[in-house]
Design an enzyme around this catalytic site. Structure first.
Site, PDB file in Angstrom:
ATOM      1  N   ASP A 124       0.824  -1.109   0.082  1.00 32.20           N
ATOM      2  CA  ASP A 124       0.020  -0.128   0.135  1.00 32.20           C
ATOM      3  C   ASP A 124       0.885   1.325  -0.013  1.00 32.20           C
ATOM      4  O   ASP A 124       1.683   1.504   0.869  1.00 32.20           O
ATOM      5  CB  ASP A 124      -0.958  -0.005   1.246  1.00 32.20           C
ATOM      6  CG  ASP A 124      -1.832  -1.232   1.395  1.00 32.20           C
ATOM      7  OD1 ASP A 124      -2.307  -1.605   0.195  1.00 32.20           O
ATOM      8  OD2 ASP A 124      -2.096  -1.816   2.357  1.00 32.20           O
ATOM      9  N   ALA A 125       0.828   1.998  -1.045  1.00 36.30           N
ATOM     10  CA  ALA A 125       1.730   3.090  -1.319  1.00 36.30           C
ATOM     11  C   ALA A 125       0.788   4.249  -1.056  1.00 36.30           C
ATOM     12  O   ALA A 125      -0.251   4.681  -1.733  1.00 36.30           O
ATOM     13  CB  ALA A 125       2.214   3.014  -2.496  1.00 36.30           C
TER      14      ALA A 125
END
EC number: 4.3.2.10
Length: 272
Positions: A133-134
């Site tokens: 998850d960025a």
């Protein structure tokens, strides 16, 4: 590389337990139905794989739902990837034994990166997907921990290199900023990651129209295209998605039972 291989279409079923939800910016969730109904819907349509991800399992310290996977494996005629609550090698073993083809690991990898090595060593890299998850911070992408909404001081570029070197078979790359936005993929993020790893990258986060999918492969360099919310509220959604991928000249697996040219989109991106 993407144009040489068939680009996979992978619906992602996001759940809280057995309740399917639509996710918006990793903060707001709209309940929309039962996970078994959602799986039944997708196995009858034109998809290459299915991801089922229980986003509350780790937060609530629940183990993976092996019974659900066992049921799904009997219904599913496409590869099934399962995530949520995976903390031990025994969890992975039980999920694969129940019929999952792959598992996706997120927070356990953050807490203990060596777990990726151990899992890949025991079960093979082909079974291990690491979910990343960025979130964008200034000019860089940082790793996001959804359990408590923290932005970690970990550069996504460094993290995906580490994940690959530790034996992950592929990366599920999700943009926190684009989640539920309907603005399309964060192509810059996809391009950044796909350009520095040699394992497949699955694009996720932001799809609001099916004609946005192709840019994940053409511009983002990803080998697989995923979405969640958009598939949950329109009929023939996966066929319309494949039709748009085909129109964009992507190399995709097509069903001989479907006439893809009949699936045009209206101004809202819905099939008609």
């Amino acid at each position: 590389m993407f144009h040489m291989l068939k680009i996979r279409l992978i619906p992602c079923i996001v759940t809280k337990g057995e309740l399917v939800v639509q996710s918006f910016a990793f903060k707001n969730y709209l309940p929309i139905g039962n996970v078994k109904t959602a799986i039944d819907f997708f196995v009858n349509w034109d998809v290459d794989e299915i991801i089922v991800n229980d986003i509350d399992a780790s937060k609530e310290f629940r183990e993976p739902n092996v019974d659900l996977v066992s049921w799904a494996a009997k219904e599913c005629f496409v590869p099934l990837t399962v995530g949520g609550g995976i903390k031990t090698l025994e969890h992975i073993r039980n999920l694969l034994k129940a019929g999952a083809d792959k598992v996706t690991i997120n927070t356990k990898a953050i807490d203990d990166p060596d777990f990726i090595k151990n899992a890949a060593s025991v079960f093979g890299s082909q079974c291990i997907t690491v979910s990343v998850d960025a979130i964008k911070q200034g000019n860089v992408y940082k790793l996001y921990d959804y359990r408590d909404g923290r932005v970690l001081d970990v550069d996504v570029v460094d993290w995906v290199r580490k994940v690959e070197s530790y034996g992950a078979g592929e990366i599920l790359l999700n943009s926190v900023d684009r989640d539920g936005s309907r603005e399309g993929y964060d192509v810059e993020l996809l391009k950044t990651v796909s350009g520095i790893v040699s394992i497949p990258v699955i694009a996720l986060g932001g799809i609001g129209r099916f004609d946005q999918l192709a840019e994940g492969a053409i511009e983002g360099g990803c080998q697989a295209l995923s979405a969640a919310n958009i598939f949950q509220h329109m009929e023939h959604s996966t066929i319309a998605a494949k039709a748009q991928m085909r129109n964009a000249k992507l190399n995709v697996r097509l069903s001989s039972k479907v006439k893809y040219e009949n699936f045009d989109l209206d101004f809202l991106g819905r099939p008609y």
